[in-house]
Design a protein around this motif. Structure first.
Motif, PDB file in Angstrom:
ATOM      1  N   PHE A 119     -73.749  73.379  87.811  1.00  0.00           N
ATOM      2  CA  PHE A 119     -73.909  73.958  89.163  1.00  0.00           C
ATOM      3  C   PHE A 119     -75.349  73.866  89.685  1.00  0.00           C
ATOM      4  O   PHE A 119     -75.569  73.434  90.800  1.00  0.00           O
ATOM      5  CB  PHE A 119     -73.459  75.416  89.245  1.00  0.00           C
ATOM      6  CG  PHE A 119     -72.320  75.786  88.328  1.00  0.00           C
ATOM      7  CD1 PHE A 119     -71.212  74.961  88.207  1.00  0.00           C
ATOM      8  CD2 PHE A 119     -72.365  76.942  87.564  1.00  0.00           C
ATOM      9  CE1 PHE A 119     -70.155  75.279  87.368  1.00  0.00           C
ATOM     10  CE2 PHE A 119     -71.316  77.274  86.722  1.00  0.00           C
ATOM     11  CZ  PHE A 119     -70.211  76.432  86.616  1.00  0.00           C
ATOM     12  N   ASN A 120     -76.324  74.374  88.868  1.00  0.00           N
ATOM     13  CA  ASN A 120     -77.730  74.379  89.282  1.00  0.00           C
ATOM     14  C   ASN A 120     -77.953  75.031  90.640  1.00  0.00           C
ATOM     15  O   ASN A 120     -78.770  74.565  91.429  1.00  0.00           O
ATOM     16  CB  ASN A 120     -78.306  72.954  89.311  1.00  0.00           C
ATOM     17  CG  ASN A 120     -78.348  72.329  87.934  1.00  0.00           C
ATOM     18  OD1 ASN A 120     -78.166  73.028  86.938  1.00  0.00           O
ATOM     19  ND2 ASN A 120     -78.567  71.035  87.866  1.00  0.00           N
ATOM     20  N   LEU A 121     -77.264  76.136  90.891  1.00  0.00           N
ATOM     21  CA  LEU A 121     -77.567  76.905  92.100  1.00  0.00           C
ATOM     22  C   LEU A 121     -78.917  77.575  91.901  1.00  0.00           C
ATOM     23  O   LEU A 121     -79.350  77.791  90.771  1.00  0.00           O
ATOM     24  CB  LEU A 121     -76.488  77.957  92.338  1.00  0.00           C
ATOM     25  CG  LEU A 121     -75.144  77.427  92.809  1.00  0.00           C
ATOM     26  CD1 LEU A 121     -74.181  78.583  93.040  1.00  0.00           C
ATOM     27  CD2 LEU A 121     -75.283  76.619  94.085  1.00  0.00           C
ATOM     28  N   PHE A 122     -79.584  77.898  93.025  1.00  0.00           N
ATOM     29  CA  PHE A 122     -80.863  78.591  92.917  1.00  0.00           C
ATOM     30  C   PHE A 122     -80.581  80.075  92.708  1.00  0.00           C
ATOM     31  O   PHE A 122     -80.084  80.748  93.619  1.00  0.00           O
ATOM     32  CB  PHE A 122     -81.696  78.354  94.180  1.00  0.00           C
ATOM     33  CG  PHE A 122     -81.844  76.876  94.512  1.00  0.00           C
ATOM     34  CD1 PHE A 122     -82.196  75.970  93.511  1.00  0.00           C
ATOM     35  CD2 PHE A 122     -81.627  76.407  95.795  1.00  0.00           C
ATOM     36  CE1 PHE A 122     -82.325  74.619  93.796  1.00  0.00           C
ATOM     37  CE2 PHE A 122     -81.760  75.059  96.086  1.00  0.00           C
ATOM     38  CZ  PHE A 122     -82.102  74.163  95.086  1.00  0.00           C
ATOM     39  N   PRO A 123     -80.886  80.616  91.517  1.00  0.00           N
ATOM     40  CA  PRO A 123     -80.425  81.967  91.179  1.00  0.00           C
ATOM     41  C   PRO A 123     -81.116  83.074  91.979  1.00  0.00           C
ATOM     42  O   PRO A 123     -80.596  84.186  92.063  1.00  0.00           O
ATOM     43  CB  PRO A 123     -80.756  82.100  89.687  1.00  0.00           C
ATOM     44  CG  PRO A 123     -81.836  81.112  89.442  1.00  0.00           C
ATOM     45  CD  PRO A 123     -81.605  79.979  90.408  1.00  0.00           C
ATOM     46  N   HIS A 124     -82.266  82.769  92.578  1.00  0.00           N
ATOM     47  CA  HIS A 124     -82.991  83.800  93.307  1.00  0.00           C
ATOM     48  C   HIS A 124     -82.599  83.831  94.780  1.00  0.00           C
ATOM     49  O   HIS A 124     -83.221  84.543  95.561  1.00  0.00           O
ATOM     50  CB  HIS A 124     -84.505  83.594  93.164  1.00  0.00           C
ATOM     51  CG  HIS A 124     -84.967  82.237  93.629  1.00  0.00           C
ATOM     52  ND1 HIS A 124     -84.453  81.067  93.128  1.00  0.00           N
ATOM     53  CD2 HIS A 124     -85.883  81.877  94.544  1.00  0.00           C
ATOM     54  CE1 HIS A 124     -85.051  80.046  93.714  1.00  0.00           C
ATOM     55  NE2 HIS A 124     -85.922  80.510  94.580  1.00  0.00           N
ATOM     56  N   GLY A 160     -67.756  80.877  87.715  1.00  0.00           N
ATOM     57  CA  GLY A 160     -68.141  79.470  87.644  1.00  0.00           C
ATOM     58  C   GLY A 160     -67.529  78.641  88.758  1.00  0.00           C
ATOM     59  O   GLY A 160     -68.201  77.828  89.389  1.00  0.00           O
ATOM     60  N   GLY A 161     -66.248  78.871  89.026  1.00  0.00           N
ATOM     61  CA  GLY A 161     -65.565  78.113  90.065  1.00  0.00           C
ATOM     62  C   GLY A 161     -66.168  78.384  91.433  1.00  0.00           C
ATOM     63  O   GLY A 161     -66.353  77.465  92.245  1.00  0.00           O
ATOM     64  N   GLN A 162     -66.504  79.664  91.668  1.00  0.00           N
ATOM     65  CA  GLN A 162     -67.120  80.014  92.950  1.00  0.00           C
ATOM     66  C   GLN A 162     -68.510  79.384  93.060  1.00  0.00           C
ATOM     67  O   GLN A 162     -68.873  78.861  94.116  1.00  0.00           O
ATOM     68  CB  GLN A 162     -67.215  81.540  93.079  1.00  0.00           C
ATOM     69  CG  GLN A 162     -65.849  82.200  93.234  1.00  0.00           C
ATOM     70  CD  GLN A 162     -65.920  83.710  93.103  1.00  0.00           C
ATOM     71  OE1 GLN A 162     -66.802  84.247  92.446  1.00  0.00           O
ATOM     72  NE2 GLN A 162     -64.966  84.405  93.714  1.00  0.00           N
ATOM     73  N   GLN A 163     -69.258  79.413  91.968  1.00  0.00           N
ATOM     74  CA  GLN A 163     -70.597  78.815  91.997  1.00  0.00           C
ATOM     75  C   GLN A 163     -70.516  77.326  92.316  1.00  0.00           C
ATOM     76  O   GLN A 163     -71.295  76.807  93.107  1.00  0.00           O
ATOM     77  CB  GLN A 163     -71.293  78.992  90.642  1.00  0.00           C
ATOM     78  CG  GLN A 163     -71.737  80.403  90.365  1.00  0.00           C
ATOM     79  CD  GLN A 163     -72.627  80.475  89.139  1.00  0.00           C
ATOM     80  OE1 GLN A 163     -73.635  79.800  89.048  1.00  0.00           O
ATOM     81  NE2 GLN A 163     -72.243  81.295  88.186  1.00  0.00           N
TER      82      GLN A 163
END
Lengths: 269, 306
Positions: A115-120, A168-171
């Motif tokens: 995914f590598n979404l930006f967690p902040h 995970g699926g939503q991310q």
């Protein structure tokens, strides 16, 4: 559902020849290990191409070469007619400046296994960040469009959630929306469902099917044979850094010509 | 009684505390009323102001320069990497006390510090011009490089070396995938660093920076050797020496440093809370644990044998 923000293909002006992606004798080594040994590939505009193969076959590496996350050692890759990562001058290749590489990447969306979404940042900020930062849109307009994109991937009620608060699926669906926010001509998917719990795979594949139906050109590295058969226009089987065989997914899966393909399919089917 | 061990511990600690309080109250050498009278006098407050100014300016230099050096250290350019390494090597090797005295005496090297074309005299000689000078501005080193500025530079430049290592560790703690995702979106290096990597690195950077700030507060007392006189410890000791009431003034110093450190700890708590945004509850608990660990064992050992 809100309308999609990808360039319309179906019924548009007749595509002028020229494939969306063309790779010619692409070679890539990590140290002394040769991962890609001459990949040739063409993906036409609006086509969904599924890359299949055992782990270590080089399919993810090849995908990462297409947006120059990996530098190739030999060969050439064109996306929509533009040579990727290099400039050809007097028969010699010169590596592009960082600025120009970045500009090329803006037309190519990528979705990662992890995914590598930006967690902040919240889901909405994740999607709106790049268009605003690159000065493409005013903040308010980008937020509206980001909200519409998240609505489209079925996350209209999760705009303010941080990645850590999503499944995970939503991310992964946020990650798809984030890539779409740049209005890419091409989408690269690097094993988008491999890190997901089995019951969450479907929701991500549904979004991808939807995207394919809308005419997005997609290259998908996957182990989901069902998805490849149902959605893929071509299936490319890779092993040992070369393309072993390719063709219409239904036919390759039903009647693989090559022993290596047979052996692989026997294991995963 | 379910926990006899606890009650024994309470009894032992109770007796020790009582002995300590008894000492504080009955021993005349503490001279509490004198201490309280003296510790808020104008020269002390002046020194307190000097200490806080030194703390702020030195940390500002340390953080800004440290960030630059950390980025140089992680650059692809081998020259920048080498320079950053050499800087860190030098300023971590030399004790702060030695640096403070060294900077205080730089006036011996140059009478004046001037900015302009480098090697102007030599270049002039090359073209046959005697005494060619191309200088924009300058100042007297003896005036500027003594006292406050020398102390500030010694502490700030030294701090930058430590901050560079902290920032580097912070940047490296951020998952590679974050940079890749940002690159894939077409963001440029500067944007990625500012908007994606550094905000996440802050979670790793802030707690040790808090420790550095507290260590710096204590190390400001080293500038007495530059010498700088507008500094808390110098002023308190001066009062003690003058009046032969050495011990009350040492206690006053202890009390002042305790007070200042407590203020800094509160600031650190809110900073950490701010930068743990988007991180789950477990991560926040970890941050808290790290803070406790730092408080109980946070010696830096770089005061250089002051």
């Amino acid at each position: 559902m809100t309308e999609l923000t990808v360039p319309a293909r179906a019924g548009g002006p007749a595509e002028e020849a020229g494939p969306m992606v063309r790779a010619e004798q692409v070679h890539k080594s990590f140290g002394s290990i040769e991962v890609l040994r001459g990949i040739d590939l063409e993906v036409r505009s609006g086509e969904v191409c599924c890359l299949l193969g055992p782990s270590g076959s080089g399919k993810s590496t090849f995908l990462r070469c297409i947006n120059h996350l990996e530098k190739i050692n030999a060969g050439r890759i064109w996306v929509d007619g533009d040579l990727i990562g290099y400039r050809e001058r007097g028969g010699k290749l010169h590596e592009m400046r960082e600025k120009d590489v970045a500009a090329q990447r803006r037309t190519i969306g990528m979705v990662f296994q992890r995914f590598n979404l930006f967690p902040h940042m919240t889901a909405l900020q994740n999607v709106a960040e790049a268009p605003v930062l690159l000065g493409r849109e005013k903040k308010a307009a980008a937020r509206d469009r980001a909200a519409a994109l998240l609505e489209r991937v079925g996350l209209g009620d999760k705009l303010g959630n941080y990645p850590g608060q999503l499944s995970g699926g939503q991310q992964q669906r946020v990650a798809i929306a984030r890539a779409l926010a740049m209005q890419p001509k091409l989408m690269l998917f690097d094993e988008p469902t491999s890190a997901l719990d089995p019951e969450l795979v479907g929701e991500v594949l549904d979004v991808m099917k939807d995207l394919a139906r809308d005419g997005m050109t997609m290259i998908v590295v996957t182990h989901e044979i069902g998805f490849a058969r149902e959605v893929g226009d071509t299936l490319v089987f890779m092993d040992g850094g070369v393309v072993v065989e390719s063709g219409v997914p239904r036919e390759v899966i039903a009647k693989p010509r090559h022993d290596r393909t047979k052996a692989f399919l026997a294991k995963v089917l | 009684m379910r926990h006899p061990g606890r009650w024994v511990a309470v009894a032992v600690i109770g007796v020790l505390v009582a002995m300590f309080v008894h000492l504080l109250v009955t021993n005349k050498a503490f001279n509490w009323s004198y201490m309280v009278d003296e510790m808020f006098r104008p020269p002390i407050i002046e020194g307190l102001r000097g200490t806080i100014a030194l703390l702020l300016t030195a940390m500002l230099i340390g953080i800004v320069l440290g960030l630059v050096i950390a980025i140089m250290r992680l650059s692809e350019n081998p020259i920048l990497r080498g320079v950053a390494w050499a800087y860190t090597w030098f300023f971590r090797a030399v004790p702060r006390l030695v640096l403070a005295i060294l900077f205080g005496n730089l006036g011996i090297l140059w009478a004046r510090v001037e900015f302009g074309l480098p090697f102007d005299r030599q270049i002039g000689a090359l073209f046959g011009v005697d005494d060619f000078e191309a200088r924009l501005f300058g100042f007297s080193a003896v005036e500027i490089l003594t006292g406050f500025v020398a102390g500030m530079l010694a502490l700030g430049l030294s701090e930058a070396a430590y901050m560079a290592e902290i920032v580097r560790a912070g940047i490296q703690s951020v998952d590679e995938g974050q940079t890749e995702a940002a690159q894939a979106l077409g963001l440029r290096r500067g944007h990625i660093l500012r908007r994606i990597v550094l905000p996440q690195a802050m979670r790793v950077i802030v707690p040790p920076t808090g420790n550095e700030t507290i260590a710096m507060l204590k190390d400001t007392s080293l500038v007495a050797f530059v010498p700088v006189s507008t500094e808390l410890f110098f002023q308190l000791r001066a009062v003690g020496n003058r009046s032969f009431q050495v011990f009350p003034m040492l206690v006053a110093a202890t009390v002042w440093y305790l007070l200042l450190t407590s203020v800094l700890l509160v600031g650190q708590y809110y900073l950490e809370k701010h930068f743990s945004k988007g991180v789950g509850r477990s991560a926040r608990a970890r941050t808290k644990l790290r803070g406790i660990a730092a408080e109980s064992g946070g010696t830096t050992g770089k005061a250089g044998g002051a």
